[in-house]
Design a protein around this motif. Structure first.
Motif, PDB file in Angstrom:
ATOM      1  N   ALA A  33      -4.430 -56.419 -12.283  1.00 56.65           N
ATOM      2  CA  ALA A  33      -5.728 -56.245 -12.956  1.00 56.65           C
ATOM      3  C   ALA A  33      -6.858 -56.911 -12.170  1.00 56.65           C
ATOM      4  N   GLU A  70      -7.492 -52.638 -13.740  1.00 57.68           N
ATOM      5  CA  GLU A  70      -6.741 -51.712 -14.598  1.00 57.68           C
ATOM      6  C   GLU A  70      -5.414 -52.316 -15.033  1.00 57.68           C
ATOM      7  N   ARG A 113      -8.970 -49.375 -18.184  1.00 55.89           N
ATOM      8  CA  ARG A 113      -9.863 -50.358 -17.554  1.00 55.89           C
ATOM      9  C   ARG A 113      -9.949 -51.602 -18.432  1.00 55.89           C
ATOM     10  N   TRP A 124      -1.539 -50.909 -16.886  1.00 54.05           N
ATOM     11  CA  TRP A 124      -0.780 -49.797 -17.501  1.00 54.05           C
ATOM     12  C   TRP A 124      -0.382 -50.203 -18.901  1.00 54.05           C
ATOM     13  N   HIS A 138     -11.403 -46.710 -22.759  1.00 52.69           N
ATOM     14  CA  HIS A 138     -11.212 -47.422 -21.493  1.00 52.69           C
ATOM     15  C   HIS A 138     -10.383 -46.622 -20.486  1.00 52.69           C
ATOM     16  N   THR A 139     -10.229 -45.319 -20.748  1.00 48.64           N
ATOM     17  CA  THR A 139      -9.527 -44.435 -19.806  1.00 48.64           C
ATOM     18  C   THR A 139     -10.450 -43.275 -19.433  1.00 48.64           C
ATOM     19  N   SER A 184      -3.315 -45.623 -17.932  1.00 46.68           N
ATOM     20  CA  SER A 184      -3.943 -46.670 -17.144  1.00 46.68           C
ATOM     21  C   SER A 184      -5.311 -46.919 -17.767  1.00 46.68           C
TER      22      SER A 184
END
Lengths: 166, 420
Positions: free
Chosen positions: B145, B150, B26, B152, B11-12, B24
């Motif tokens: 988000a 996104e 998704r 962190w 997801h990055t 970070s």
């Protein structure tokens, strides 16, 4: 930055239900929340705390629910920082996101009523009442940047202005 | 790499990552409820954007104080409704469709294996049962988000938890997780990802996995996760709305700790006030003759149909003890309907229970079963902090649905064998 204030000391595992009980979560208004801050741990806290005072606690501060009402209530009371041996993770990230200063340190020697001078730059806590100095754990750079940016929403606003929304 | 590291990496935009890295990522689903979303909505509206990042990847579930418990709660629920309408949010659920978020989203196939899910609710970690990375965050995280898609994240170290052996009758996921928290403590897994495995899970179903992943946060964990398998596949196959991926940990994955337990030796557990780590064996607990005023069967931890079936097995043909309130709360409308069709609702009502519409209600002392001073409840929920279910002097004992049902019948903390 030097923060000077009086200590309100709490023990281990202060959960978010103690910081702001769920019976008050039908509102997210900081003025309402601050009236009940720490109510189930110290019923007199909200009426006695003054701007600039410090919350000091044992381990696992802020465990339990994800309610951001907890750090928001503390911030609304004017508390300048929370210092604990350790923090539960959602409370930890929430505090950074909303710009409430939290520090990890060995808090064994600090008692209620002590006057502290916290030097965030040096990572030092001077307990003026006891004459001792305690080191704080370093804050990860990303987190420090988040606080100096004014929290996550300020960061988001800059990102929008910079046109970097994919 | 562990399953957790693999899902986060996927997801990055990174080539690799390590535990401790701040990244970070998704999100596939960002979730909020009627307590946490109002702050997120207010913050979102200050950012200065015209739309959410993806109206099909946000879920808003009014469940804590809904159906509205008072005027202030009604205003909060209204904020969700208006936000959902304004931005055409796909996964908004009105009363009648809404249930407890962490039971509802898996039931509807909205969260799936391989997903990265964040929710402004600490029990978001429940979805780890599906082989997803799911973690609880705050309202400001949810606002961010919803704007950017996104979050962190600090990549967590993983801790492996192994339960081997066939669990005894009446021993469920709730007992294994209470036993675990009793061993490692409420801070024992702080910031880590708990990865559950072992032969015990061949004998237990998806409901038990949801219960275990749900309570990972009660040990301080960031997430709890199960490697998906045939049991997962069977659960998700009839519910999927999109593609999903099964990730597995590599054999040489690194764990900062491994804890191994023999599940066949564990008895039903009861966690005494005021921390989930105060768990003891039911035999020891029932010997203490602890009288109760209320028993609650429900919540994101134990409000599934499997839980209600177990409770009904204990309650069939029995009556709740005099002066004891038994409150049963099916977690979703679908579960309510199933319970009705299977005759479970009749069993509960014949026993003298009150059956409530789906809500988190009493678990957090909201409504629908709040305790007065010095009252005691046994509850299938997840937290027994001071004042959690009502007055500051009241007490909550955590247990599985069978123990909650048996205790309601006897009027004091008891195991199912004391009733049957």
């Amino acid at each position: 930055m030097i923060l000077k204030g009086k200590v309100f000391k709490f023990g281990d595992n202060i959960d978010t239900d103690a910081i702001i009980p769920a019976r008050y979560l039908n509102s997210s208004d900081p003025e309402e929340l601050k009236k009940h801050c720490m109510e189930d741990a110290d019923a007199g806290f909200a009426s006695n705390v003054k701007k600039g005072d410090l919350i000091v606690a044992g381990g696992n501060f802020g465990c339990g629910s994800s309610r951001e009402h907890a750090p928001r209530a503390i911030k609304a009371c004017g508390v300048s920082a929370v210092i604990a041996k350790s923090f539960a993770r959602i409370f930890y990230r929430n505090s950074f996101n909303i710009g409430l200063l939290i520090l990890e340190a060995d808090t064994n020697e600090i008692d209620s009523g002590d006057i502290l001078a916290v030097d965030t730059g040096k990572g030092e806590i001077k307990d003026i009442s006891k004459g001792v100095t305690i080191r704080t754990k370093p804050v990860p750079k990303f987190m420090a940047d988040l606080v100096s940016a004014g929290g996550l929403i300020e960061h988001a606003k800059k990102r929008i202005k910079g046109g970097s929304r994919k | 790499m562990t399953i957790t590291e693999k899902i986060i990496l996927a997801h990055t935009d990174l080539e690799a990552l390590l535990p401790g890295d701040i990244v970070s990522a998704r999100v596939d689903i960002a979730l909020g409820n009627d307590i946490t979303a109002p702050i997120a909505i207010k913050e979102f509206e200050t950012i200065g954007i015209k739309d959410v990042f993806d109206k099909e990847k946000i879920a808003l579930v009014p469940d804590h104080f809904v159906p509205n418990k008072d005027i202030l709660s009604a205003k909060q629920a209204k904020m969700l409704r208006e936000f959902a309408r304004k931005y055409d949010i796909k996964y908004y659920f009105e009363s009648g469709e809404a249930g407890i978020e962490h039971v509802l989203l898996p039931e509807k196939g909205i969260v799936l294996p391989g997903d990265l899910i964040i929710g402004a609710d600490s029990h978001t970690c429940t979805y780890g049962a599906l082989g997803a990375f799911a973690t609880g965050v705050g309202s400001t995280d949810l606002a961010y988000a919803m704007a950017f898609g996104e979050i962190w994240l600090k990549v967590p170290h993983s801790v492996k938890i192994i339960f081997d052996g066939k669990p005894k009758k009446w021993v469920s996921g709730k007992d294994l997780v209470l036993y675990l928290i009793g061993k490692i403590g409420v801070e024992g897994a702080n910031y880590t990802a708990l990865e559950f495995s072992g032969t015990a899970f061949k004998y237990l179903g998806m409901a038990d996995r949801f219960t275990i992943a749900n309570m990972a946060v009660e040990a301080g964990a960031k997430s709890g996760i199960f490697e998906p398998d045939e049991i997962t596949k069977e659960y998700v196959s009839s519910r999927i709305s999109r593609d999903y991926i099964f990730y597995k940990s590599d054999v040489n994955s690194e764990y900062i700790n491994i804890f191994s337990y023999n599940a066949s030796e564990i008895n039903p557990q009861v966690a005494f006030p005021h921390l989930p780590e105060n768990s003891i064996d039911i035999n020891e607990a029932s010997a203490k003759n602890i009288k109760i005023d209320q028993s609650v069967i429900g919540s994101c931890t134990n409000g599934r149909i499997e839980d209600l079936r177990i409770a009904a097995e204990v309650l069939k043909g029995k009556r709740v003890a005099k002066y004891v309130r038994l409150i049963v709360i099916p977690a979703t409308p679908e579960i309510y309907r199933m319970a009705e069709k299977e005759g479970l609702i009749d069993i509960f009502m014949d026993a003298g229970a009150v059956v409530s519409t789906p809500t988190c209600g009493p678990c957090l002392g909201g409504y629908m079963g709040v305790l007065a001073e010095y009252e005691r409840a046994i509850s299938s929920t997840n937290r027994n902090f001071k004042g959690r279910m009502g007055d500051i002097t009241s007490e909550v004992y955590l247990a599985n649905p069978a123990v909650c049902a048996a205790s309601a019948v006897i009027g004091k903390i008891s195991g199912p064998d004391d009733v049957l």
